[in-house]
Write a protein that holds these residues in place. Structure first.
Motif, PDB file in Angstrom:
ATOM      1  N   ARG A  19       0.838  -1.204   0.000  1.00 40.70           N
ATOM      2  CA  ARG A  19       0.000   0.000   0.000  1.00 40.70           C
ATOM      3  C   ARG A  19       0.865   1.244   0.000  1.00 40.70           C
ATOM      4  NH1 ARG A  19      -0.656   2.411   5.231  1.00 40.70           N
ATOM      5  NH2 ARG A  19       0.169   1.106   6.916  1.00 40.70           N
ATOM      6  N   GLN A  20       0.288   2.296  -0.531  1.00 37.22           N
ATOM      7  CA  GLN A  20       0.945   3.592  -0.570  1.00 37.22           C
ATOM      8  C   GLN A  20       0.090   4.595   0.193  1.00 37.22           C
ATOM      9  OE1 GLN A  20       3.931   4.134  -1.900  1.00 37.22           O
ATOM     10  NE2 GLN A  20       4.115   2.022  -2.667  1.00 37.22           N
ATOM     11  N   GLY A  21       0.735   5.593   0.747  1.00 39.84           N
ATOM     12  CA  GLY A  21      -0.005   6.639   1.443  1.00 39.84           C
ATOM     13  C   GLY A  21      -0.283   6.258   2.881  1.00 39.84           C
ATOM     14  N   ALA A  22      -0.549   7.284   3.656  1.00 39.27           N
ATOM     15  CA  ALA A  22      -0.846   7.086   5.071  1.00 39.27           C
ATOM     16  C   ALA A  22      -1.886   8.113   5.491  1.00 39.27           C
ATOM     17  CB  ALA A  22       0.427   7.224   5.899  1.00 39.27           C
ATOM     18  N   GLY A  23      -2.331   8.034   6.715  1.00 43.93           N
ATOM     19  CA  GLY A  23      -3.319   8.979   7.207  1.00 43.93           C
ATOM     20  C   GLY A  23      -4.721   8.428   7.163  1.00 43.93           C
ATOM     21  N   LYS A  24      -5.659   9.223   7.677  1.00 43.30           N
ATOM     22  CA  LYS A  24      -7.045   8.782   7.788  1.00 43.30           C
ATOM     23  C   LYS A  24      -7.700   8.588   6.429  1.00 43.30           C
ATOM     24  CE  LYS A  24      -7.830  10.943  12.306  1.00 43.30           C
ATOM     25  NZ  LYS A  24      -8.667  11.912  13.069  1.00 43.30           N
ATOM     26  N   GLY A  25      -7.351   9.458   5.471  1.00 46.04           N
ATOM     27  CA  GLY A  25      -7.954   9.348   4.145  1.00 46.04           C
ATOM     28  C   GLY A  25      -7.601   8.036   3.477  1.00 46.04           C
ATOM     29  N   ALA A  26      -6.326   7.674   3.509  1.00 43.30           N
ATOM     30  CA  ALA A  26      -5.888   6.415   2.905  1.00 43.30           C
ATOM     31  C   ALA A  26      -6.496   5.221   3.636  1.00 43.30           C
ATOM     32  CB  ALA A  26      -4.366   6.333   2.938  1.00 43.30           C
ATOM     33  N   ALA A  27      -6.614   5.327   4.965  1.00 44.46           N
ATOM     34  CA  ALA A  27      -7.189   4.231   5.748  1.00 44.46           C
ATOM     35  C   ALA A  27      -8.666   4.044   5.398  1.00 44.46           C
ATOM     36  CB  ALA A  27      -7.025   4.505   7.231  1.00 44.46           C
TER      37      ALA A  27
END
Length: 239
Positions: free
Chosen positions: A13-21
């Motif tokens: 997976r790429q990206g982090a934070g609440k949006g990506a989750a």
């Protein structure tokens, strides 16, 4: 000794934070991270939360050795920790620790007491101070549980970590000989004794009251005698 094993599929997976989750959860996946000192950097993956529960649905539970399959490669991991929704109990995030066959790992293993302590048969109370033991072991040697027989324990005796024999390949790293279980003496019945002590006190308190009541009656009798005498003395004056 053998350890339970299972398999878990993962995706990079790429990206982090609440949006990506949130995006991952809309796809039926949750974010997870694989840590390990022999890894160059933590590996960020996405996994099916239901598959996570299935992978640890064994007698070893969190100590189940998991083969994490990722992009054609495999990692031997243990589920170190996970976060879940306080209401729905759904897994929101997971942390895995990568392990190797020849390197010991620190895990918590359930401590199970067996037998009936002699002190309990004599009326004592057995108290278990620890439910888990923090031990070091190779991944393939992690025990499902550690059982200890407490039958020899008498009243006022305790079981310490240095008293038990650990399974082969399992060790405890501590300088403190901490207590695992203890048999305490039965509690004395204080209520009947207190009641017995209170009875004489009540009797002693009642005696002065009775004496006062007697004195009061005696006083009333004297007053009546005085009135009668006074009446008798006044009677002859009427002639």
């Amino acid at each position: 000794m053998s350890v339970d094993k299972s398999t878990l599929e993962a995706k990079g997976r790429q990206g982090a934070g609440k949006g990506a989750a949130r995006k991952l959860r809309s796809q039926g996946l949750v974010p997870a991270v694989v840590y390990g000192k022999h890894l160059q950097a933590p590996v960020h993956v996405a996994v099916d939360p239901k598959s996570i529960r299935q992978s640890i649905n064994t007698p070893h539970k969190l100590n189940t050795l998991i083969t994490l399959k990722l992009d054609g490669a495999s990692h031997q991991v243990l589920l170190k920790d996970y976060q879940q929704d306080p209401v729905t109990r759904e897994i929101l995030h997971a942390d895995f620790i990568a392990v190797t066959e020849k390197e010991q790992v620190k895990v918590n293993v359930p401590l199970v007491l067996t037998g009936k302590a002699l002190g309990v048969a004599d009326g004592g109370l057995l108290t278990q101070a620890r439910r888990q033991l923090e031990v070091w072991a190779l991944p393939a040697a992690i025990p499902e549980k550690i059982e200890v027989d407490v039958t020899p324990l008498k009243i006022a005796q305790a079981l310490h970590i240095n008293d038990i024999k650990l399974p082969e390949g399992v060790s405890v790293k501590t300088n403190v000989n901490y207590t695992l279980a203890v048999v305490s003496a039965p509690e004395r019945e204080e209520v009947p004794a207190a009641a017995a002590a209170a009875a004489p006190a009540a009797g002693a308190a009642a005696a002065p009251a009775a004496a006062k009541a007697g004195d009061a009656k005696a006083g009333d009798a004297k007053a009546g005698d005085a009135k009668a005498a006074g009446g008798a003395a006044k009677a002859p004056a009427k002639k």
